[in-house]
Design a protein around this motif. Structure first.
Motif, PDB file in Angstrom:
ATOM      1  N   UNK A  16     -61.898 -14.532 -24.500  1.00  0.00           N
ATOM      2  CA  UNK A  16     -61.609 -13.230 -23.881  1.00  0.00           C
ATOM      3  C   UNK A  16     -60.155 -13.141 -23.472  1.00  0.00           C
ATOM      4  N   UNK A  17     -59.624 -14.222 -22.880  1.00  0.00           N
ATOM      5  CA  UNK A  17     -58.227 -14.210 -22.461  1.00  0.00           C
ATOM      6  C   UNK A  17     -57.294 -14.177 -23.661  1.00  0.00           C
ATOM      7  N   UNK A  18     -57.675 -14.895 -24.751  1.00  0.00           N
ATOM      8  CA  UNK A  18     -56.839 -14.865 -25.940  1.00  0.00           C
ATOM      9  C   UNK A  18     -56.810 -13.487 -26.563  1.00  0.00           C
ATOM     10  N   UNK A  19     -57.918 -12.744 -26.407  1.00  0.00           N
ATOM     11  CA  UNK A  19     -58.001 -11.411 -27.013  1.00  0.00           C
ATOM     12  C   UNK A  19     -56.977 -10.456 -26.462  1.00  0.00           C
ATOM     13  N   UNK A  20     -56.659 -10.595 -25.151  1.00  0.00           N
ATOM     14  CA  UNK A  20     -55.650  -9.691 -24.603  1.00  0.00           C
ATOM     15  C   UNK A  20     -54.326 -10.423 -24.359  1.00  0.00           C
ATOM     16  N   UNK A  21     -54.180 -11.604 -24.950  1.00  0.00           N
ATOM     17  CA  UNK A  21     -52.979 -12.411 -24.716  1.00  0.00           C
ATOM     18  C   UNK A  21     -51.869 -12.054 -25.698  1.00  0.00           C
ATOM     19  N   UNK A  22     -51.503 -10.758 -25.744  1.00  0.00           N
ATOM     20  CA  UNK A  22     -50.345 -10.378 -26.539  1.00  0.00           C
ATOM     21  C   UNK A  22     -49.106 -11.056 -25.962  1.00  0.00           C
ATOM     22  N   UNK A  23     -48.206 -11.467 -26.833  1.00  0.00           N
ATOM     23  CA  UNK A  23     -46.948 -12.024 -26.354  1.00  0.00           C
ATOM     24  C   UNK A  23     -45.941 -10.891 -26.176  1.00  0.00           C
ATOM     25  N   UNK A  24     -45.118 -11.032 -25.155  1.00  0.00           N
ATOM     26  CA  UNK A  24     -44.102 -10.027 -24.846  1.00  0.00           C
ATOM     27  C   UNK A  24     -42.725 -10.668 -24.934  1.00  0.00           C
ATOM     28  N   UNK A  25     -41.738  -9.853 -25.314  1.00  0.00           N
ATOM     29  CA  UNK A  25     -40.360 -10.346 -25.273  1.00  0.00           C
ATOM     30  C   UNK A  25     -39.413  -9.159 -25.149  1.00  0.00           C
ATOM     31  N   UNK A  26     -38.202  -9.455 -24.700  1.00  0.00           N
ATOM     32  CA  UNK A  26     -37.177  -8.408 -24.602  1.00  0.00           C
ATOM     33  C   UNK A  26     -36.856  -7.929 -26.012  1.00  0.00           C
ATOM     34  N   UNK A  27     -37.049  -6.615 -26.246  1.00  0.00           N
ATOM     35  CA  UNK A  27     -36.854  -6.059 -27.586  1.00  0.00           C
ATOM     36  C   UNK A  27     -35.668  -5.109 -27.661  1.00  0.00           C
ATOM     37  N   UNK A  28     -35.096  -4.766 -26.528  1.00  0.00           N
ATOM     38  CA  UNK A  28     -33.970  -3.834 -26.559  1.00  0.00           C
ATOM     39  C   UNK A  28     -33.290  -3.726 -25.206  1.00  0.00           C
ATOM     40  N   UNK A  29     -32.209  -2.970 -25.219  1.00  0.00           N
ATOM     41  CA  UNK A  29     -31.378  -2.803 -24.030  1.00  0.00           C
ATOM     42  C   UNK A  29     -30.788  -1.407 -24.090  1.00  0.00           C
ATOM     43  N   UNK A  30     -30.977  -0.621 -23.035  1.00  0.00           N
ATOM     44  CA  UNK A  30     -30.453   0.743 -22.986  1.00  0.00           C
ATOM     45  C   UNK A  30     -29.278   0.765 -22.016  1.00  0.00           C
ATOM     46  N   UNK A  31     -28.037   0.808 -22.501  1.00  0.00           N
ATOM     47  CA  UNK A  31     -26.887   0.816 -21.589  1.00  0.00           C
ATOM     48  C   UNK A  31     -26.740   2.168 -20.903  1.00  0.00           C
ATOM     49  N   UNK A  32     -26.551   2.140 -19.588  1.00  0.00           N
ATOM     50  CA  UNK A  32     -26.340   3.370 -18.819  1.00  0.00           C
ATOM     51  C   UNK A  32     -24.997   3.354 -18.106  1.00  0.00           C
ATOM     52  N   UNK A 252     -51.821  -2.202 -17.201  1.00  0.00           N
ATOM     53  CA  UNK A 252     -51.971  -1.489 -18.469  1.00  0.00           C
ATOM     54  C   UNK A 252     -53.459  -1.378 -18.795  1.00  0.00           C
ATOM     55  N   UNK A 253     -54.053  -0.182 -18.667  1.00  0.00           N
ATOM     56  CA  UNK A 253     -55.496  -0.043 -18.937  1.00  0.00           C
ATOM     57  C   UNK A 253     -55.856  -0.279 -20.391  1.00  0.00           C
ATOM     58  N   UNK A 254     -54.905  -0.097 -21.304  1.00  0.00           N
ATOM     59  CA  UNK A 254     -55.181  -0.314 -22.717  1.00  0.00           C
ATOM     60  C   UNK A 254     -55.369  -1.773 -23.067  1.00  0.00           C
ATOM     61  N   UNK A 255     -54.529  -2.637 -22.497  1.00  0.00           N
ATOM     62  CA  UNK A 255     -54.600  -4.071 -22.791  1.00  0.00           C
ATOM     63  C   UNK A 255     -55.291  -4.864 -21.685  1.00  0.00           C
ATOM     64  N   UNK A 256     -55.552  -4.199 -20.549  1.00  0.00           N
ATOM     65  CA  UNK A 256     -56.122  -4.856 -19.365  1.00  0.00           C
ATOM     66  C   UNK A 256     -55.258  -6.032 -18.900  1.00  0.00           C
ATOM     67  N   UNK A 270     -50.353 -11.284 -16.582  1.00  0.00           N
ATOM     68  CA  UNK A 270     -51.629 -11.805 -16.094  1.00  0.00           C
ATOM     69  C   UNK A 270     -52.765 -11.206 -16.909  1.00  0.00           C
ATOM     70  N   UNK A 271     -53.651 -12.048 -17.425  1.00  0.00           N
ATOM     71  CA  UNK A 271     -54.800 -11.607 -18.203  1.00  0.00           C
ATOM     72  C   UNK A 271     -56.022 -11.451 -17.334  1.00  0.00           C
ATOM     73  N   UNK A 272     -56.877 -10.508 -17.721  1.00  0.00           N
ATOM     74  CA  UNK A 272     -58.076 -10.174 -16.955  1.00  0.00           C
ATOM     75  C   UNK A 272     -59.295 -10.386 -17.861  1.00  0.00           C
ATOM     76  N   UNK A 273     -60.116 -11.390 -17.543  1.00  0.00           N
ATOM     77  CA  UNK A 273     -61.308 -11.628 -18.342  1.00  0.00           C
ATOM     78  C   UNK A 273     -62.538 -10.936 -17.767  1.00  0.00           C
ATOM     79  N   UNK A 274     -62.476 -10.549 -16.483  1.00  0.00           N
ATOM     80  CA  UNK A 274     -63.526  -9.775 -15.824  1.00  0.00           C
ATOM     81  C   UNK A 274     -62.891  -9.148 -14.595  1.00  0.00           C
TER      82      UNK A 274
END
Length: 339
Positions: A16-32, A252-256, A270-274
């Motif tokens: 269950x935890x692996x199912x929502x264990x998407x990996x995240x990384x910095x994909x961009x930078x918006x200079x202001x 994130x309700x989509x990925x829990x 943080x992953x949520x299995x229940x």
């Protein structure tokens, strides 16, 4: 046989935890660029706009192109932004002027300024009551404003300094009370405090997020803990280790998945299995200044305000813990995406 069932249970939990264990990384930078500090930022997923507090102005970024498209100016010290899409209105808490500024979502034109308490900080629009709530950090109270007319509906006294409010859309508004290590539950219609709940073992909570379906609140605290709280009973049902110096939380309700943005330069996932079981999936490297964030629920991207930091000035009696100086023209938004 009992050991077999235990093994199967642990295996299912792991899957269950692996199912929502998407990996995240910095994909961009918006200079202001520009000068000044920052506080909250808000992703309006419905309209594809990102609103970023930046000193005396709000930077408006198009979420599709991730390019700045507008500025809302004329304020003194901005904290937070809230949006009422059903009214085509946005709301900005200006802690330097003790007002809530109302603007048009389409044109970004300023429509009205409404008096609030001392140093309005966190702000939200509650669709249930159709009111805007400004949480005043220096007067320890809440200003309730009719979202359509801009008229002040009343004030709610609190027993401490409020941080990061959320609404369940069903007649409850919640906020952390930072200096008391509590969560307060408010009635947005009667403008009364319903309950106040201790957050022990969490201390000095700042960021707050909510899982509307499972009725869970997530407070991130200065002692490197996230408290998972039952939104109806106030019971702390779990704690999870997070990074140092957290300021914001998101769910994130989509990925829990639950997120904590940390001043130590990490984003805890943080992953949520229940509803009552949580575990850390990863700590994504970000930047040391990236303490606050917002989530785009459509793309599942996370946006964090950040800047390059120089050396901190020497401590004084009046300022024993001085903040590092911001390198001029280095302000930007980090984009963190699921892979």
């Amino acid at each position: 046989m009992r050991r077999i069932f235990l093994f199967i249970g642990l295996l299912l939990l792991g899957l269950s935890l692996q199912g929502n264990a998407q990996h995240y990384k910095v994909s961009g930078r918006i200079p202001l660029g520009g000068e000044g500090g920052w506080d909250y930022l808000f992703a309006d997923s419905a309209n594809g706009q990102l609103y970023v507090s930046h000193g005396t102005q709000v930077e408006v970024v198009d979420l599709a192109s991730e390019k700045p498209v507008a500025k809302i100016t004329g304020m003194k010290r901005i904290h937070g932004i809230a949006v009422a899409n059903d009214l085509n209105r946005g709301y900005i808490s200006d802690g330097g002027d003790d007002v809530v500024l109302i603007f048009d979502l389409k044109s970004n034109a300023v429509l009205q300024k409404v008096p609030a308490g001392k140093n309005p900080d966190g702000i939200l629009y509650d669709p249930y009551s159709r009111r805007v709530f400004a949480f005043n950090g220096r007067s320890n109270d809440v200003t309730a404003i009719d979202a359509a007319s801009g008229k002040v509906a009343g004030t709610i006294a609190l027993d401490g300094k409020p941080e990061f409010p959320v609404s369940d859309g069903k007649g409850n508004v919640y906020a952390n009370i930072e200096d008391k290590s509590e969560i307060v539950q408010l009635d947005p219609q009667t403008l009364k405090v319903k309950k106040t709940w201790p957050l022990s073992p969490c201390e000095e909570p700042s960021g707050l997020a909510i899982d509307l379906e499972a009725r869970r609140l997530f407070s991130v605290c200065s002692n490197n803990k996230m408290a998972v709280v039952n939104a109806d009973s106030g019971q702390v049902i779990a704690t999870v280790a997070i990074g140092d110096g957290p300021d914001a939380a998101a769910y994130d309700p989509g990925s829990k998945l639950v997120f904590s943005s940390n001043g130590s330069g990490t984003l805890t996932v943080v992953g949520q299995s229940s509803p009552d079981k949580f575990s850390v999936l990863e700590n994504v490297p970000t930047e040391r200044s990236a303490r606050t964030m917002t989530l785009d629920t459509k793309t599942h991207k996370i946006y964090l305000s950040a800047a390059q930091l120089g050396a901190a000035p020497e401590a004084t009696a009046d300022n024993p813990h001085p903040r590092p100086k911001i390198v001029p023209d280095s302000f930007h938004i980090l984009v963190v995406s699921p892979q």
